[in-house]
Scaffold this motif. Structure first.
Motif, PDB file in Angstrom:
ATOM      1  N   ILE A 191      -3.263  11.973  12.709  1.00 21.21           N
ATOM      2  CA  ILE A 191      -2.838  10.975  13.700  1.00 21.21           C
ATOM      3  C   ILE A 191      -1.569  10.273  13.250  1.00 21.21           C
ATOM      4  O   ILE A 191      -1.390   9.956  12.076  1.00 21.21           O
ATOM      5  CB  ILE A 191      -3.924   9.897  13.936  1.00 21.21           C
ATOM      6  CG1 ILE A 191      -4.387   9.280  12.606  1.00 21.21           C
ATOM      7  CG2 ILE A 191      -5.098  10.475  14.698  1.00 21.21           C
ATOM      8  CD1 ILE A 191      -5.211   8.020  12.747  1.00 21.21           C
ATOM      9  N   GLN A 208      -9.940  10.438  15.449  1.00 24.13           N
ATOM     10  CA  GLN A 208     -10.213   9.799  14.146  1.00 24.13           C
ATOM     11  C   GLN A 208      -9.888   8.296  14.187  1.00 24.13           C
ATOM     12  O   GLN A 208     -10.602   7.473  13.632  1.00 24.13           O
ATOM     13  CB  GLN A 208      -9.392  10.432  13.015  1.00 24.13           C
ATOM     14  CG  GLN A 208      -9.807  11.838  12.650  1.00 24.13           C
ATOM     15  CD  GLN A 208      -8.919  12.867  13.301  1.00 24.13           C
ATOM     16  OE1 GLN A 208      -8.274  12.599  14.318  1.00 24.13           O
ATOM     17  NE2 GLN A 208      -8.885  14.067  12.737  1.00 24.13           N
ATOM     18  N   PHE A 245     -12.495   4.564  14.073  1.00 22.07           N
ATOM     19  CA  PHE A 245     -12.278   3.300  13.345  1.00 22.07           C
ATOM     20  C   PHE A 245     -12.273   2.108  14.313  1.00 22.07           C
ATOM     21  O   PHE A 245     -12.800   1.044  14.004  1.00 22.07           O
ATOM     22  CB  PHE A 245     -10.959   3.330  12.566  1.00 22.07           C
ATOM     23  CG  PHE A 245     -11.020   4.133  11.301  1.00 22.07           C
ATOM     24  CD1 PHE A 245     -11.604   3.606  10.155  1.00 22.07           C
ATOM     25  CD2 PHE A 245     -10.515   5.420  11.241  1.00 22.07           C
ATOM     26  CE1 PHE A 245     -11.664   4.342   8.976  1.00 22.07           C
ATOM     27  CE2 PHE A 245     -10.568   6.172  10.077  1.00 22.07           C
ATOM     28  CZ  PHE A 245     -11.152   5.634   8.940  1.00 22.07           C
ATOM     29  N   ILE A 300      -5.843   0.117  10.364  1.00 21.78           N
ATOM     30  CA  ILE A 300      -7.067   0.495   9.638  1.00 21.78           C
ATOM     31  C   ILE A 300      -7.081  -0.148   8.241  1.00 21.78           C
ATOM     32  O   ILE A 300      -8.120  -0.625   7.780  1.00 21.78           O
ATOM     33  CB  ILE A 300      -7.192   2.034   9.570  1.00 21.78           C
ATOM     34  CG1 ILE A 300      -7.372   2.594  10.992  1.00 21.78           C
ATOM     35  CG2 ILE A 300      -8.346   2.461   8.669  1.00 21.78           C
ATOM     36  CD1 ILE A 300      -7.144   4.094  11.128  1.00 21.78           C
ATOM     37  N   ALA A 301      -5.926  -0.216   7.605  1.00 29.45           N
ATOM     38  CA  ALA A 301      -5.846  -0.826   6.263  1.00 29.45           C
ATOM     39  C   ALA A 301      -6.209  -2.310   6.298  1.00 29.45           C
ATOM     40  O   ALA A 301      -6.740  -2.851   5.323  1.00 29.45           O
ATOM     41  CB  ALA A 301      -4.441  -0.641   5.680  1.00 29.45           C
ATOM     42  N   HIS A 348      -2.381   3.530  10.705  1.00 29.25           N
ATOM     43  CA  HIS A 348      -2.915   3.341   9.356  1.00 29.25           C
ATOM     44  C   HIS A 348      -2.851   1.866   8.930  1.00 29.25           C
ATOM     45  O   HIS A 348      -3.734   1.386   8.215  1.00 29.25           O
ATOM     46  CB  HIS A 348      -2.159   4.229   8.358  1.00 29.25           C
ATOM     47  CG  HIS A 348      -2.458   5.692   8.537  1.00 29.25           C
ATOM     48  ND1 HIS A 348      -1.807   6.472   9.459  1.00 29.25           N
ATOM     49  CD2 HIS A 348      -3.356   6.517   7.924  1.00 29.25           C
ATOM     50  CE1 HIS A 348      -2.284   7.719   9.405  1.00 29.25           C
ATOM     51  NE2 HIS A 348      -3.214   7.776   8.478  1.00 29.25           N
ATOM     52  N   ILE A 403       0.853  -1.193   0.000  1.00 23.59           N
ATOM     53  CA  ILE A 403       0.000   0.000   0.000  1.00 23.59           C
ATOM     54  C   ILE A 403       0.890   1.244   0.000  1.00 23.59           C
ATOM     55  O   ILE A 403       2.040   1.198   0.430  1.00 23.59           O
ATOM     56  CB  ILE A 403      -1.017   0.023   1.171  1.00 23.59           C
ATOM     57  CG1 ILE A 403      -0.302   0.128   2.523  1.00 23.59           C
ATOM     58  CG2 ILE A 403      -1.915  -1.208   1.148  1.00 23.59           C
ATOM     59  CD1 ILE A 403      -1.252   0.460   3.674  1.00 23.59           C
ATOM     60  N   LEU A 404       0.335   2.338  -0.501  1.00 23.77           N
ATOM     61  CA  LEU A 404       1.122   3.573  -0.590  1.00 23.77           C
ATOM     62  C   LEU A 404       1.341   4.170   0.797  1.00 23.77           C
ATOM     63  O   LEU A 404       0.475   4.071   1.661  1.00 23.77           O
ATOM     64  CB  LEU A 404       0.418   4.581  -1.497  1.00 23.77           C
ATOM     65  CG  LEU A 404       0.302   4.163  -2.966  1.00 23.77           C
ATOM     66  CD1 LEU A 404      -0.459   5.225  -3.760  1.00 23.77           C
ATOM     67  CD2 LEU A 404       1.665   3.921  -3.594  1.00 23.77           C
ATOM     68  N   PRO A 405       2.491   4.789   0.999  1.00 19.33           N
ATOM     69  CA  PRO A 405       2.766   5.406   2.302  1.00 19.33           C
ATOM     70  C   PRO A 405       1.888   6.619   2.552  1.00 19.33           C
ATOM     71  O   PRO A 405       1.436   7.279   1.624  1.00 19.33           O
ATOM     72  CB  PRO A 405       4.228   5.834   2.184  1.00 19.33           C
ATOM     73  CG  PRO A 405       4.482   5.981   0.725  1.00 19.33           C
ATOM     74  CD  PRO A 405       3.601   4.959   0.046  1.00 19.33           C
ATOM     75  N   VAL A 406       1.663   6.896   3.822  1.00 18.91           N
ATOM     76  CA  VAL A 406       1.007   8.131   4.279  1.00 18.91           C
ATOM     77  C   VAL A 406       2.077   8.939   4.982  1.00 18.91           C
ATOM     78  O   VAL A 406       2.758   8.418   5.866  1.00 18.91           O
ATOM     79  CB  VAL A 406      -0.125   7.801   5.273  1.00 18.91           C
ATOM     80  CG1 VAL A 406      -0.645   9.067   5.949  1.00 18.91           C
ATOM     81  CG2 VAL A 406      -1.240   7.055   4.574  1.00 18.91           C
ATOM     82  N   ILE A 407       2.266  10.192   4.592  1.00 18.58           N
ATOM     83  CA  ILE A 407       3.312  10.958   5.278  1.00 18.58           C
ATOM     84  C   ILE A 407       2.746  12.101   6.112  1.00 18.58           C
ATOM     85  O   ILE A 407       3.464  12.728   6.868  1.00 18.58           O
ATOM     86  CB  ILE A 407       4.386  11.492   4.304  1.00 18.58           C
ATOM     87  CG1 ILE A 407       3.805  12.427   3.256  1.00 18.58           C
ATOM     88  CG2 ILE A 407       5.123  10.359   3.649  1.00 18.58           C
ATOM     89  CD1 ILE A 407       4.897  13.205   2.537  1.00 18.58           C
ATOM     90  N   LEU A 408       1.448  12.331   5.991  1.00 22.17           N
ATOM     91  CA  LEU A 408       0.827  13.493   6.629  1.00 22.17           C
ATOM     92  C   LEU A 408      -0.558  13.083   7.108  1.00 22.17           C
ATOM     93  O   LEU A 408      -1.358  12.584   6.333  1.00 22.17           O
ATOM     94  CB  LEU A 408       0.686  14.561   5.534  1.00 22.17           C
ATOM     95  CG  LEU A 408       0.589  16.015   5.897  1.00 22.17           C
ATOM     96  CD1 LEU A 408       1.776  16.433   6.742  1.00 22.17           C
ATOM     97  CD2 LEU A 408       0.545  16.845   4.627  1.00 22.17           C
ATOM     98  N   SER A 409      -0.841  13.294   8.388  1.00 26.30           N
ATOM     99  CA  SER A 409      -2.132  12.868   8.926  1.00 26.30           C
ATOM    100  C   SER A 409      -2.382  13.557  10.260  1.00 26.30           C
ATOM    101  O   SER A 409      -1.437  13.919  10.954  1.00 26.30           O
ATOM    102  CB  SER A 409      -2.123  11.341   9.118  1.00 26.30           C
ATOM    103  OG  SER A 409      -3.333  10.905   9.685  1.00 26.30           O
TER     104      SER A 409
END
Lengths: 302, 302
Positions: free
Chosen positions: A43, A254, A258, A75-76, A72, A35-41
């Protein structure tokens, strides 16, 4: 840069490319989806240790730079059963840690998680991954390793396991380096006390305040390789853990919504690519393991 | 989420995994080395269009979130001749663009660069990459594509080329969508005027104010696929271009010291993974192309 230094860098980058290729090859064969990375959130991993937050205004709202993808990943797993991400993390560690040779303020973590897995299963994935990477690099990069002066020993699985308590008794507080220096093959440290880890690390139902987590320690003084474990995933337990850690639950609203809808049980880990490269290449400092290395406190580095 | 929506998401994520696998497979076979992404630096792509900066305090110094790896790619080519990175970018576009279905404030770009390459050579790499990805996904994900209702047509190389001027004459200003809707196969737009692109895009020595750059446009209204070109790499030309664009050269002092030491000539491009996934899967909106999508202005999205 001298031509010798350039050649070393080229060799390290070639080995790192093979490390990443071999790691993905193994994970693909084991049924993982990238899966693609998340760099900004809003949380991210709260992390016990004292790093500064990377905060960005996202259309006027304070967002955090990712310290790890743990929340993440959980959640994924509602969507896919076996996932990994090649995930850039920012952890602004205190500047004095730069001299230890194993911290970068910006680094990349191969972060994976498996639905309904036990710690034992994930330890198996970790051993399989490390063995596959070492074997493939030894096969595919013999000239690079020779120029780097590195003779790779392929360890045998299963790796030795030692409890946090045993390690601390033998090597004292903050035992990573001393333990690592004593090892000739990678070894697991298991069963960390609750007070040194995060709210999402699952407590052992049989032993209060002991977590079902683990670190992998490299041999020869290269220190910590990866960190992971089983996860808390139910609302009452997570709320209790946040309270024990004195974390305001509003910070994770947030995430908690979930959790309320339902997160699967899981286990997983994150392994740092630059540290793995440092170990495989036998480098003095993790800064040598990538282009554009940012050591803690090193302002001006691009 | 309905079970149909979950199945669609699972299919999209599976296809995206195959897209990334196929893209790396192609690049590896073409001799590219993967370098780790940079997400935080004092320098990043200035970008002509009106995005908000993602600014973070890095030990008290203002660092930017990466908008593209262009400057780091040029510097990396001093060490390696053919590189790529799977690079998370943050571009906080104006919120009203969310409704266009092709903008994400955080997305991932496969960003590559080749030392001493011409635009024609890089166009060849772009066509090879897209064809390899489409062919492999069609072979490996037939069930997913069928459930998504997507019939993939594999286009023939070389793709059609149209100049910026021709495209603008035929389709008017901001022609991407109209041009894309008119196409049944991907096509290149070449020769952008200097005023609409960046200081690092190389001017055609034979035609003032025309750049040796290109965009690839997807057919069927899916819009822009990738953007790239030949690069400026000498100090006098880069200084002149910064001046023409009214950019304070102090902002790029770290970059300019590398330029002074010597950057190789190069060409390259960046292709957005989520947009490629949207096109391959035939999705209405790019937000459907990943987990944890952040549309412009969508505060609260994790």
């Amino acid at each position: 840069m001298s031509s010798l230094a350039v050649q070393q860098l080229v060799d390290v980058l070639k080995v790192k490319d093979e490390i990443m290729h071999a790691a993905r090859e193994y994970l693909r064969q084991e049924g993982f989806i990238e899966i693609l990375p998340v760099i900004l959130s809003p949380i991210t991993d709260p992390l016990h240790h004292d790093t500064f937050d990377g905060t960005v205004s996202f259309y006027g709202s304070p967002y955090q730079l990712t310290k790890s993808m743990i929340l993440h990943k959980q959640i994924a797993l509602r969507t896919l059963p076996r996932i990994y991400s090649v995930s850039p993390n920012v952890r602004m560690e205190p500047a004095e840690r730069a001299s230890l040779g194993r911290y970068l303020a910006e680094f990349v973590q191969l972060d994976l998680e498996v639905r309904d897995a036990s710690r034992d299963e994930i330890i198996g994935v970790g051993e399989g991954l490390v063995l596959h990477v070492l074997t493939r690099v030894a096969e595919r990069c013999p000239a690079e390793l020779e120029r780097l002066g590195r003779e790779l020993t392929i360890p045998e699985a299963p790796f030795k396991r030692v409890s946090f308590q045993e390690a601390q008794e033998q090597f004292g507080k903050g035992f990573d380096d001393a333990l690592s220096s004593s090892l000739s093959a990678p070894a697991w440290v298991i069963d960390f006390p609750r007070s040194v880890r995060e709210f999402y690390d699952r407590e052992d139902p049989a032993r209060t305040d002991i977590l079902l987590d683990m670190d992998l320690i490299y041999p020869e003084g290269y220190g910590e390789a990866l960190s992971g474990g089983e996860r808390e995933h139910t609302l009452p337990r997570i709320l209790r853990r946040l309270e024990k850690d004195g974390i305001d639950k509003e910070r994770f609203s947030q995430y908690l919504s979930f959790v309320e809808e339902g997160l699967p049980a899981s286990a997983g880990f994150g392994i740092g690519i630059e540290r793995l490269t440092r170990f495989v290449c036998g480098l003095e400092d993790v800064e040598q393991a990538r282009l554009f290395a940012k050591a803690p406190g090193k302002v001006g580095a691009i």
